[in-house]
Design an enzyme around this catalytic site. Structure first.
Site, mmCIF file in Angstrom:
data_model
loop_
_atom_site.group_PDB
_atom_site.id
_atom_site.type_symbol
_atom_site.label_atom_id
_atom_site.label_comp_id
_atom_site.label_asym_id
_atom_site.label_seq_id
_atom_site.Cartn_x
_atom_site.Cartn_y
_atom_site.Cartn_z
ATOM 1 N N GLY A 1 0.793 -1.230 0.000
ATOM 2 C CA GLY A 1 0.000 0.000 0.000
ATOM 3 C C GLY A 1 0.822 1.275 0.000
ATOM 4 N N ASN B 1 1.435 3.155 -2.572
ATOM 5 C CA ASN B 1 0.691 4.145 -3.367
ATOM 6 C C ASN B 1 -0.448 4.743 -2.541
ATOM 7 O OD1 ASN B 1 1.436 4.521 -6.365
ATOM 8 N ND2 ASN B 1 1.753 2.332 -6.006
ATOM 9 N N HIS C 1 -0.360 0.889 -13.224
ATOM 10 C CA HIS C 1 0.395 -0.282 -13.678
ATOM 11 C C HIS C 1 1.861 0.140 -13.836
ATOM 12 C CE1 HIS C 1 0.897 -4.190 -15.540
ATOM 13 N NE2 HIS C 1 1.671 -3.601 -16.433
ATOM 14 N N GLU D 1 5.356 6.442 -9.685
ATOM 15 C CA GLU D 1 3.954 6.069 -9.431
ATOM 16 C C GLU D 1 3.340 7.037 -8.425
ATOM 17 O OE1 GLU D 1 2.933 1.978 -8.660
ATOM 18 O OE2 GLU D 1 4.652 1.235 -9.770
HETATM 19 C C1 GRF Z 1 2.533 -0.967 -7.786
HETATM 20 O O1 GRF Z 1 3.715 -1.237 -8.470
HETATM 21 C C2 GRF Z 1 1.407 -0.727 -8.759
HETATM 22 O O2 GRF Z 1 1.832 -0.197 -9.967
HETATM 23 C C3 GRF Z 1 0.852 -2.111 -8.969
HETATM 24 O O3 GRF Z 1 0.989 -2.754 -7.735
HETATM 25 C C4 GRF Z 1 2.048 -2.165 -6.996
HETATM 26 C C5 GRF Z 1 1.475 -1.776 -5.659
HETATM 27 O O4 GRF Z 1 2.446 -1.338 -4.778
HETATM 28 N N1 GRF Z 1 -0.493 -2.065 -9.445
HETATM 29 P P1 GRF Z 1 2.023 -0.723 -3.385
HETATM 30 O O5 GRF Z 1 1.164 -1.754 -2.669
HETATM 31 O O6 GRF Z 1 1.266 0.543 -3.658
HETATM 32 O O7 GRF Z 1 3.294 -0.480 -2.656
#
Ligand code: GRF
Length: 216
Positions: free
Chosen positions: A18, A20, A114, A184
């Site tokens: 998590g 992001n 992604h 991201e």
């Molecule tokens: C990220 O690399 C995102 O692009 C993909 O899953 C990963 C999630 O990472 N969909 P986090 O859980 O946000 O650290």
């Protein structure tokens, strides 16, 4: 234009670390994004995302096959989204496919991020480190990040935003992942901000950002 009276209500779906989700949370806290995380949905009761939500006063709903039965998952999710008065669903490392009833109900209002430049290196099985391994094996010189609208195929919906990240000859998958994750965090917030500011117009497969060109 910012509208503090009515911040965009988002629900985050996360299965794992998590980071992001955390980046979005901090963007809101630091007033870089006018939104409210109304709640998070996770399939994984042991996820760090759930712990982070609870530590920060955000409701976390665990919804999975074991607790709800396969046939009730979508209803349980929709119930939460309605209760939270969700305006935008943000998938952030959510490892489950989103069912058709949810996609219908929240049409063009579900985002995913992604860790590659779609439509390359996407689709079923292309998640986590598999993506970066495939990128390195292919020999491409650039990878990146894609934020897209979720439809009923893996990684196939309309692209909202992309950012290019260089691939170096010496990269390990982990090094590439780290470089990409940094981007991201930046572009997911920017993409959500476009929705918060009501700047998104969908035209067929194309996502048009209002006010970006003279014509729109
Ligand atoms: C990220 O690399 C995102 O692009 C993909 O899953 C990963 C999630 O990472 N969909 P986090 O859980 O946000 O650290």
């Amino acid at each position: 234009m910012e509208n503090n009276l009515n911040p965009l209500r988002i629900a985050v779906f996360a299965s794992g670390t998590g980071t992001n989700f955390q980046a979005i949370f901090h963007a809101i806290k630091e007033k870089r994004l006018d939104a409210v995380i109304a709640g998070i949905i996770t399939n994984n009761p042991g996820s760090a995302a759930k712990v982070f939500a609870e530590e920060n006063g955000i409701e976390a709903a665990v919804i999975n096959k074991k607790l709800h039965g396969e046939d009730n998952i979508e209803n349980a999710i929709i119930e939460c989204l309605e209760k939270w008065e969700t305006e935008l669903v943000v998938l952030a490392g959510y490892m489950k496919k989103i069912g058709d009833p949810i996609i219908e109900k929240y049409k063009n209002r579900i985002l995913n991020i992604h860790p590659a430049l779609l439509p390359s290196f996407g689709g079923k099985g292309m998640y986590g480190m598999h993506v970066h391994e495939a990128v390195l094996e292919s020999g491409v010189k650039f990878s990146g990040v894609t934020v897209h609208i979720v439809d009923n195929e893996y990684d196939s919906g309309s692209i909202v935003m992309q950012e290019v990240v260089p691939v170096f000859d010496t990269d390990t998958p982990e090094e590439l992942q780290k470089r990409i994750l940094k981007e991201e965090y930046i572009i997911y917030t920017e993409a959500i901000k476009l929705f918060a500011d009501d700047r998104i117009k969908i035209n067929g497969r194309k996502v048009i950002v209002k006010g970006e060109n003279a014509e729109n």
